[in-house]
Each structure stands twice: as structure tokens, then as C-alpha cells.
Design a protein around this motif. Sequence first.
Motif, PDB file in Angstrom:
ATOM      1  N   TYR A  34       1.135  -1.244  -0.490  1.00  0.00           N
ATOM      2  CA  TYR A  34      -0.119  -0.121  -0.197  1.00  0.00           C
ATOM      3  C   TYR A  34       1.492   0.902  -0.123  1.00  0.00           C
ATOM      4  O   TYR A  34       2.003   1.035   0.636  1.00  0.00           O
ATOM      5  CB  TYR A  34      -0.808   0.085   1.436  1.00  0.00           C
ATOM      6  CG  TYR A  34      -1.378   1.155   1.586  1.00  0.00           C
ATOM      7  CD1 TYR A  34      -3.091   1.150   0.954  1.00  0.00           C
ATOM      8  CD2 TYR A  34      -1.082   2.169   2.150  1.00  0.00           C
ATOM      9  CE1 TYR A  34      -4.009   2.292   0.499  1.00  0.00           C
ATOM     10  CE2 TYR A  34      -2.684   3.442   3.073  1.00  0.00           C
ATOM     11  CZ  TYR A  34      -3.734   3.402   1.356  1.00  0.00           C
ATOM     12  OH  TYR A  34      -4.356   4.746   1.500  1.00  0.00           O
TER      13      TYR A  34
ATOM     14  N   THR B 119      -2.129  -1.404  -3.717  1.00  0.00           N
ATOM     15  CA  THR B 119      -2.981  -0.175  -3.838  1.00  0.00           C
ATOM     16  C   THR B 119      -1.985   0.743  -3.755  1.00  0.00           C
ATOM     17  O   THR B 119      -1.127   0.823  -2.774  1.00  0.00           O
ATOM     18  CB  THR B 119      -3.538  -0.487  -2.795  1.00  0.00           C
ATOM     19  OG1 THR B 119      -4.319  -1.912  -2.681  1.00  0.00           O
ATOM     20  CG2 THR B 119      -4.706   0.554  -2.742  1.00  0.00           C
TER      21      THR B 119
ATOM     22  N   GLU C 119     -11.700  -1.633   5.581  1.00  0.00           N
ATOM     23  CA  GLU C 119     -12.142  -2.974   4.981  1.00  0.00           C
ATOM     24  C   GLU C 119     -10.874  -3.370   4.371  1.00  0.00           C
ATOM     25  O   GLU C 119     -10.074  -3.633   4.245  1.00  0.00           O
ATOM     26  CB  GLU C 119     -12.964  -2.358   4.127  1.00  0.00           C
ATOM     27  CG  GLU C 119     -13.490  -3.586   3.345  1.00  0.00           C
ATOM     28  CD  GLU C 119     -15.036  -3.123   2.061  1.00  0.00           C
ATOM     29  OE1 GLU C 119     -15.560  -2.637   2.361  1.00  0.00           O
ATOM     30  OE2 GLU C 119     -15.091  -3.959   1.482  1.00  0.00           O
ATOM     31  N   VAL C 120     -10.030  -2.010   3.938  1.00  0.00           N
ATOM     32  CA  VAL C 120      -9.008  -1.878   3.268  1.00  0.00           C
ATOM     33  C   VAL C 120      -8.053  -1.794   4.218  1.00  0.00           C
ATOM     34  O   VAL C 120      -7.424  -3.405   4.029  1.00  0.00           O
ATOM     35  CB  VAL C 120      -8.360  -0.766   2.183  1.00  0.00           C
ATOM     36  CG1 VAL C 120      -7.058  -0.228   1.816  1.00  0.00           C
ATOM     37  CG2 VAL C 120      -9.834  -0.372   1.359  1.00  0.00           C
TER      38      VAL C 120
ATOM     39  N   GLN D 166      -8.608  -3.741   7.001  1.00  0.00           N
ATOM     40  CA  GLN D 166      -8.188  -5.005   7.538  1.00  0.00           C
ATOM     41  C   GLN D 166      -7.934  -5.970   6.288  1.00  0.00           C
ATOM     42  O   GLN D 166      -7.537  -7.425   6.534  1.00  0.00           O
ATOM     43  CB  GLN D 166      -9.784  -5.654   7.317  1.00  0.00           C
ATOM     44  CG  GLN D 166     -10.420  -7.182   8.405  1.00  0.00           C
ATOM     45  CD  GLN D 166      -8.725  -6.951   9.494  1.00  0.00           C
ATOM     46  OE1 GLN D 166      -9.597  -5.778  10.457  1.00  0.00           O
ATOM     47  NE2 GLN D 166      -8.487  -8.646  10.154  1.00  0.00           N
ATOM     48  N   ARG D 167      -8.335  -5.858   4.504  1.00  0.00           N
ATOM     49  CA  ARG D 167      -8.267  -6.564   4.010  1.00  0.00           C
ATOM     50  C   ARG D 167      -5.989  -6.663   3.683  1.00  0.00           C
ATOM     51  O   ARG D 167      -5.413  -7.929   3.385  1.00  0.00           O
ATOM     52  CB  ARG D 167      -8.210  -6.122   2.173  1.00  0.00           C
ATOM     53  CG  ARG D 167      -7.465  -6.842   1.062  1.00  0.00           C
ATOM     54  CD  ARG D 167      -7.924  -6.556   0.026  1.00  0.00           C
ATOM     55  NE  ARG D 167      -8.343  -4.622  -0.222  1.00  0.00           N
ATOM     56  CZ  ARG D 167      -7.402  -4.645  -1.289  1.00  0.00           C
ATOM     57  NH1 ARG D 167      -5.700  -4.909  -1.804  1.00  0.00           N
ATOM     58  NH2 ARG D 167      -6.981  -3.185  -0.990  1.00  0.00           N
TER      59      ARG D 167
ATOM     60  N   ASP E 148      -4.676  -8.697   6.863  1.00  0.00           N
ATOM     61  CA  ASP E 148      -4.965 -10.414   6.318  1.00  0.00           C
ATOM     62  C   ASP E 148      -4.019 -10.707   5.775  1.00  0.00           C
ATOM     63  O   ASP E 148      -3.392 -11.962   5.542  1.00  0.00           O
ATOM     64  CB  ASP E 148      -6.831 -10.488   5.828  1.00  0.00           C
ATOM     65  CG  ASP E 148      -7.703 -10.365   6.640  1.00  0.00           C
ATOM     66  OD1 ASP E 148      -7.613 -10.287   8.585  1.00  0.00           O
ATOM     67  OD2 ASP E 148      -8.938 -10.242   6.265  1.00  0.00           O
ATOM     68  N   ASN E 149      -4.055  -9.695   4.245  1.00  0.00           N
ATOM     69  CA  ASN E 149      -3.055 -10.074   3.258  1.00  0.00           C
ATOM     70  C   ASN E 149      -1.469 -10.854   4.205  1.00  0.00           C
ATOM     71  O   ASN E 149      -0.229 -11.620   3.915  1.00  0.00           O
ATOM     72  CB  ASN E 149      -2.785  -9.601   1.830  1.00  0.00           C
ATOM     73  CG  ASN E 149      -4.354  -9.457   1.308  1.00  0.00           C
ATOM     74  OD1 ASN E 149      -5.049 -10.329   1.767  1.00  0.00           O
ATOM     75  ND2 ASN E 149      -4.113  -8.516   0.288  1.00  0.00           N
TER      76      ASN E 149
END
Length: 356
Positions: A94, A133, A334-335, A337-338, A341-342
Motif C-alpha cells: 500500500y 494499492t 475494509e481496506v 483489514q484486507r 489479512d494479506n
Amino acid sequence: MRAGRTKPNKWLTAQELHAHLNTSFSMSFLEELVSQTQDEHGISVNDLHLTESQPLDQGFAIFSKLHKIFRTEESIYLLTRSVIKEFAEDNVKYLELRSTPKEIPETGLTRDVYMQTMVRAVHDCEKEGLDITVRLLVSIDRRHGVEIAKIAVDLAERWMKSTKGLVLGIDFSGDPKVGDATDFIPVFLDAAERGLKLALHLEEIPLHEETKNVLRACCGHCTIRIGHGTYLHRYEPNEGHEEIEDLVVKWKIPVEACVTSNLLSKTVDRPGTHHFWYWRSKQHPVILCTDGKGVFGCLLSDEYSKVAKEFSLGREYLVNYALSTFDTIFECDEVKQRLKDNLKQFSEKEQIAFPS
Ligand code: 6MZ
């Protein structure tokens, strides 16, 4: 960073939140670009990065030279693409990339074209399927004054709306010796009102009064991160500036820590005294960043490696640290958390290398 340098392993890096576009080139990219355009500006690539500690002013002299190179739509496009690619190669998942939109009549560059070009480069990287991202921040250069800052906020808001949030905030940067951040407070409040997030360079050098004014006015009204923040906590006892640290702690304002940049700019004397550790020890959010990986010759993985060695940080500590930094991005839950998780999955598979 030497030309053509590659890392054999995937190092832990997570995310980059403080990277200025024009200072984040790689030497190999710059060599190629300059070899094509050398006659026009007569600048040697060797003049464009710091190899040893120099006062902060020297960095600003380099930035002016870089602005003579990145003057066209084409060069901004190529630079943006290559910077994104290089961060992705360094395992950054990110990236919030920031830049000052330029108006250069001779080359037809306008602030709007500048933004359009950066956005186009981000979209092309997405189409290419790069595993990163990217979000953009519009920089306000404090040297250019309040009127240009207002233009930057209008531009950022327009591009935030038209890109559905790919542009998500404002960066306040530039030579800290010029002007007073206090004058920009109405601009910061207005930007926040319009839904923009704020990454503010504060206390890169000791400037307690402007910092106190900005924090007093903005805390509670704006989403803020502080760039550098080197002198945030370095007040003399009884000078009344403890209030700054109290506000930073109370509002949990994340600090973007640029270790190599601060060492090379001589605002910090050695890694062991870097404020990264001061804030970590207080369990306050602090994020490792490169600032300008070209000018300062550092990859983000180098920054992780540097603090891991300096403060004897092990694998588990680093993974937990990296995961926690996702809470400080300007994106939604949401981003966050994603991304967490990754990274968790990735680290469990042991695909990440750590300093030994
Ligand atoms: C303050 C800095 C900076 O916007 O042309 N910039 N501002 N402190 C720093 N610490 C070393 N490093 C970079 O990128 C270059 C611009 O970013 C800001 C300065 O305004 C510089 O001109 P862009 O992409």
C-alpha cells in the motif's frame, strides 16, 4: 540506492505513507531519463542524491535541480509508473504517494494535467496487475504561500471526487525555514471539511510555536498524520511546549518516521537516538517511511532492516509492528483489514525475509 540494485528476498515492508514523487526516483530510472535529455539541463545524476550527511538545505538544493528534470507530462508519467513499480518490487502493498502539482507553461504542464498524469499512471499500474494499492496526496509547498495552497485544496477535492477516492488528502511540506504553518490553518480546516485527510510536515526542525498553533486548531476537526515530527518531544523543560506532546498522544496522531532522511539531513545524529524508538516505547503509532528513496538512497526494506538491527527487533515484533501500521493509512477499515489479512497470510507462509 545503486543503479540496478535488486533485493534477493521479499523483505517485510507493508506500506509506504511518506514518499514525495520527485525525490523517489531510482538511480537507474534517472540515469536513463537524464541520458535522453542531458543537453537540456546539464545536470549530472551524481548531483541528485545525498551520499553523506549534509544540512537539510542541501536536500532542498537538490529538489530544485530535480524540478528542472521532471518538467513534462511524459516525465511525470514515467516517474510515477517507475516509482510505483519499484515500491511493489520492495514488497510494499500500500502506497500513499504525494506530489506538488506544477504549472510549467513552456512544456504545457498545468496542475490539472499533472494530476491527470499521476492518476493515469496509477490506473496503468493497476491494469498491469501490480500487487500494490496506490493512493495520492496533493502537496502544498509552504514556500508558495496560502493562495496557491487554496488552489491545491480545490484541485485535491475535484480529483478526490472524480477518482472516487484515489486522491484522498493533502500533504503540507517544503522548506520548514520558510513561512509559518500557522498561516495555513484555515486551509487545513477547509480541506478537512471537504473530506480530505491531512499529512502535515511538522517539527522537522524545532518549530514549536507553529506546531502548537496547528495542533490546537486542527485536533478534533481533521484526520492528521505528522511528517517527520523530529522535534515534537524535544522541548526544553518548563518552556510550556509539553502541550504539543500531550495533544499528539491524546489524539493518537501517527508520526511518519523517515530515519535515513533525518540522518542524512542531520536533523538526527545517529539511529539510536531516532524518535522512532521514543514513540514506539510509548506505544504511540509511528510509521517507517523513505521520504525520498532516490535522494536519500534507501529502500523501505532498508528502513525496516536499520531499526531492526539498531533496536534488536525480532521476527514476531516486526510482523506485529507492520500489521499495526495499517491502522494509520488514510483508507477505510475494509481496506485496512484486507491489507492486514494479506500480510498475515504472507508472513505465516514464511515468504518474508528478516534481518539476521
Ligand atoms: C520538507 C520536503 C522534504 O512534490 O515535487 N519535500 N519537504 N521536508 C523534506 N524533507 C527532506 N522532502 C521533499 O517532491 C519534492 C518536494 O517535496 C517536498 C519539497 O517541497 C520538495 O520540493 P514533489 O513531488
